[in-house]
Scaffold this motif. Structure first.
Motif, mmCIF file in Angstrom:
data_model
loop_
_atom_site.group_PDB
_atom_site.id
_atom_site.type_symbol
_atom_site.label_atom_id
_atom_site.label_comp_id
_atom_site.label_asym_id
_atom_site.label_seq_id
_atom_site.Cartn_x
_atom_site.Cartn_y
_atom_site.Cartn_z
ATOM 1 N N ALA A 320 0.830 -1.206 0.000
ATOM 2 C CA ALA A 320 0.000 0.000 0.000
ATOM 3 C C ALA A 320 0.865 1.256 0.000
ATOM 4 O O ALA A 320 0.540 2.244 -0.671
ATOM 5 N N ALA A 321 1.961 1.230 0.744
ATOM 6 C CA ALA A 321 2.849 2.387 0.788
ATOM 7 C C ALA A 321 3.478 2.644 -0.579
ATOM 8 O O ALA A 321 3.496 3.786 -1.077
ATOM 9 N N ALA A 322 3.997 1.579 -1.212
ATOM 10 C CA ALA A 322 4.651 1.734 -2.511
ATOM 11 C C ALA A 322 3.650 2.138 -3.592
ATOM 12 O O ALA A 322 3.907 3.056 -4.388
ATOM 13 N N LEU A 323 2.500 1.466 -3.607
ATOM 14 C CA LEU A 323 1.489 1.801 -4.611
ATOM 15 C C LEU A 323 0.946 3.200 -4.386
ATOM 16 O O LEU A 323 0.689 3.943 -5.338
ATOM 17 N N GLY A 324 0.786 3.587 -3.120
ATOM 18 C CA GLY A 324 0.291 4.920 -2.813
ATOM 19 C C GLY A 324 1.187 6.016 -3.359
ATOM 20 O O GLY A 324 0.708 7.033 -3.874
ATOM 21 N N ARG A 325 2.494 5.798 -3.280
ATOM 22 C CA ARG A 325 3.418 6.795 -3.832
ATOM 23 C C ARG A 325 3.251 6.908 -5.341
ATOM 24 O O ARG A 325 3.285 8.013 -5.905
ATOM 25 N N ARG A 326 3.047 5.761 -6.008
ATOM 26 C CA ARG A 326 2.858 5.788 -7.460
ATOM 27 C C ARG A 326 1.547 6.464 -7.845
ATOM 28 O O ARG A 326 1.502 7.271 -8.786
ATOM 29 N N VAL A 327 0.473 6.136 -7.110
ATOM 30 C CA VAL A 327 -0.825 6.728 -7.435
ATOM 31 C C VAL A 327 -0.804 8.232 -7.212
ATOM 32 O O VAL A 327 -1.267 9.011 -8.060
ATOM 33 N N LEU A 328 -0.249 8.666 -6.080
ATOM 34 C CA LEU A 328 -0.211 10.096 -5.790
ATOM 35 C C LEU A 328 0.599 10.842 -6.840
ATOM 36 O O LEU A 328 0.175 11.898 -7.335
ATOM 37 N N ALA A 329 1.766 10.297 -7.208
ATOM 38 C CA ALA A 329 2.591 10.954 -8.229
ATOM 39 C C ALA A 329 1.863 10.994 -9.565
ATOM 40 O O ALA A 329 1.888 12.020 -10.272
ATOM 41 N N GLY A 330 1.198 9.899 -9.925
ATOM 42 C CA GLY A 330 0.483 9.859 -11.189
ATOM 43 C C GLY A 330 -0.691 10.821 -11.239
ATOM 44 O O GLY A 330 -0.915 11.497 -12.257
ATOM 45 N N VAL A 331 -1.456 10.894 -10.152
ATOM 46 C CA VAL A 331 -2.600 11.808 -10.105
ATOM 47 C C VAL A 331 -2.119 13.253 -10.150
ATOM 48 O O VAL A 331 -2.721 14.101 -10.825
ATOM 49 N N ARG A 332 -1.037 13.540 -9.441
ATOM 50 C CA ARG A 332 -0.498 14.906 -9.487
ATOM 51 C C ARG A 332 -0.047 15.272 -10.895
ATOM 52 O O ARG A 332 -0.250 16.410 -11.352
ATOM 53 N N ALA A 333 0.546 14.313 -11.599
ATOM 54 C CA ALA A 333 0.986 14.592 -12.967
ATOM 55 C C ALA A 333 -0.212 14.859 -13.878
ATOM 56 O O ALA A 333 -0.187 15.784 -14.703
ATOM 57 N N VAL A 334 -1.264 14.068 -13.735
ATOM 58 C CA VAL A 334 -2.464 14.260 -14.549
ATOM 59 C C VAL A 334 -3.122 15.609 -14.250
ATOM 60 O O VAL A 334 -3.622 16.293 -15.156
ATOM 61 N N CYS A 335 -3.110 16.002 -12.976
ATOM 62 C CA CYS A 335 -3.786 17.237 -12.558
ATOM 63 C C CYS A 335 -2.934 18.482 -12.757
ATOM 64 O O CYS A 335 -3.452 19.610 -12.660
ATOM 65 N N ALA A 336 -1.645 18.305 -13.020
ATOM 66 C CA ALA A 336 -0.726 19.452 -13.093
ATOM 67 C C ALA A 336 -1.184 20.555 -14.052
ATOM 68 O O ALA A 336 -1.093 21.744 -13.720
ATOM 69 N N PRO A 337 -1.701 20.228 -15.249
ATOM 70 C CA PRO A 337 -2.124 21.311 -16.160
ATOM 71 C C PRO A 337 -3.281 22.159 -15.626
ATOM 72 O O PRO A 337 -3.531 23.261 -16.149
ATOM 73 N N TYR A 338 -3.977 21.676 -14.611
ATOM 74 C CA TYR A 338 -5.168 22.368 -14.120
ATOM 75 C C TYR A 338 -4.943 23.048 -12.767
ATOM 76 O O TYR A 338 -5.850 23.700 -12.250
ATOM 77 N N LEU A 339 -3.737 22.881 -12.196
ATOM 78 C CA LEU A 339 -3.451 23.490 -10.893
ATOM 79 C C LEU A 339 -3.495 25.009 -10.984
ATOM 80 O O LEU A 339 -3.006 25.607 -11.947
#
Length: 420
Positions: A320-339
């Motif tokens: 969960a810790a390792a996957l959580g880091r990947r999910v958070l980084a991926g979601v932040r990358a997807v959302c970056a253009p809209y920040l």
């Protein structure tokens, strides 16, 4: 091959059944979401009666092991075939073994486990235990969420849910989450009379994460002023944050720990209150002081035991810790253009992640776009601008990449619609 019988009462017929027998509000919501009925599940997938398959990144945080983990399902089947419910006259071994397994992972000293049927019941048990110790002032945090039964609702700081049922429990005080100064003032005026209930991360408030040291300071203030400390880990515990418990990162030992959601692998409902020997003493002395007909049932405890053993065997917390880091980084990358515009912030810890939007209406638009693309996430009950992601720890790479692509497409359409 397993053959599943055809679903009955689906589509418009099912909506009509909801209208007649469950409630108009839920029927309308179901219709808005497409009118499908969920009929089957496994892993990170939910299947509907129309043949679609949805990637489940929601589930209100209960499916850390995914849907129907085989080890948990097998344990439940075995218990059903032998002894699903107990007489409550004799000792029951499955509950004892499940309590021992859970206590092996709770913070040091929280060795006593009281099994119940739901997270709200765990909150109720803790509030009654506090009363048994003479702690009649309850201190909760603004935007905290602890359930909707009458006692639990008293400490769920949201007027939308509280107002229709007032008056609730007396002498209940709300303080700011993440800032111990207000708590200190309340406790100083109610020495040896207070019970403090707090979440390590406020999930329903939109994944609000306090500054490091906050929980440690709360625990210190409770010790200083003789308050009973209850930490609600119903959503954050059992590995959801990438640690067994949210308190682990600050080495905090509460008097009482509330456990739920993922405790049974969510094959059957079960929750628990874990406590220190001193805190649990009133319930320990009198086993009839707080009871439940179905609490600690063999079938529920078999699921809880199998879940803990599965998490140990599969190293679920580390996953969960390792996957959580990947999910958070991926979601932040997807959302970056809209920040700075559509998106205000992306925040998370482990597999509990929130996307905060600038405008409340965006959440509903995004959820519908995701559903149209066969992905499920949840809204936050105490934060109308934050959809919440609570994926299971069993998500495979292909499904994760599908989620990122789908989120990007849904955000693109949502942003265009909001701009128009």
């Amino acid at each position: 091959m397993t053959v599943f019988p055809p679903a009955q009462d689906t589509g418009a017929d099912l909506v009509e059944l909801y209208l007649r027998h469950i409630g108009s509000g839920r029927a309308v919501m179901g219709r808005v979401m497409g009118g499908m009925a969920e009929v089957r599940s496994e892993g990170c997938w939910i299947h509907t009666d129309d043949g679609r398959r949805f990637l489940d990144f929601g589930g209100y945080g209960v499916f850390l092991l995914g849907h129907r983990h085989p080890a948990v399902v097998e344990a439940v089947h075995r218990q059903i075939d032998t002894h699903p419910l107990a007489s409550r006259v004799f000792l029951e071994p499955v509950a004892a073994r499940a309590a021992r397994a859970l206590a092996a992972h709770t913070p040091p000293g929280l060795d006593y486990v009281h099994f119940v049927n739901s997270g709200a019941e765990a909150t109720e048990a803790a509030l009654k235990l506090a009363r048994a110790h003479g702690r009649r002032t309850i201190v909760t945090t603004r935007k905290g969420f602890h359930g909707k039964t009458l006692g639990a609702l008293s400490v769920t700081a949201n007027a939308t849910y509280q107002t229709p049922f007032q008056p609730l429990l007396p002498d209940t005080v709300q303080v700011a989450f993440g800032d111990p100064a207000e708590l200190e003032a309340v406790l100083a005026s109610r020495r040896d009379r207070a019970c403090v209930i707090v979440e390590p991360v406020q999930g329903e408030a939109g994944v609000r994460i306090p500054e490091p040291g906050y929980l440690r300071r709360v625990a210190a203030l409770c010790r200083e002023h003789g308050a009973l400390l209850v930490v609600d880990e119903i959503q954050t515990g059992m590995g959801r944050l990438g640690t067994w418990w949210g308190v682990d990162t600050e080495d905090v030992r509460p008097d009482v720990l509330l456990v739920g959601k993922g405790l049974s692998g969510r094959v059957v409902p079960v929750a628990a209150m874990a406590a220190t020997e001193q805190a649990y003493a009133p319930f320990s002395r009198d086993p009839y002081l707080h009871t439940s007909t179905s609490g600690a049932s063999p079938i529920a405890c078999a699921a809880a035991l199998a879940t803990v053993e599965t998490m140990e065997r599969e190293d679920t917390v580390a996953r969960a810790a390792a996957l959580g880091r990947r999910v958070l980084a991926g979601v932040r990358a997807v959302c970056a253009p809209y920040l700075g515009g559509l998106v205000t912030e992306v925040r998370g810890r482990g597999l509990l992640i929130g996307i905060e939007f600038a405008v409340e209406r965006t959440v509903g638009e995004l959820l519908l776009e995701l559903i149209a693309r066969d992905v499920l996430v949840n809204h936050s009950l105490n934060a109308n601008r934050v959809p919440r992601l609570t994926p299971p720890a069993v998500v495979e790479d292909a499904a994760l990449e599908t989620f990122f692509r789908t989120l990007a497409d849904a955000l693109h359409i949502t942003a265009a619609r909001m701009a128009g």
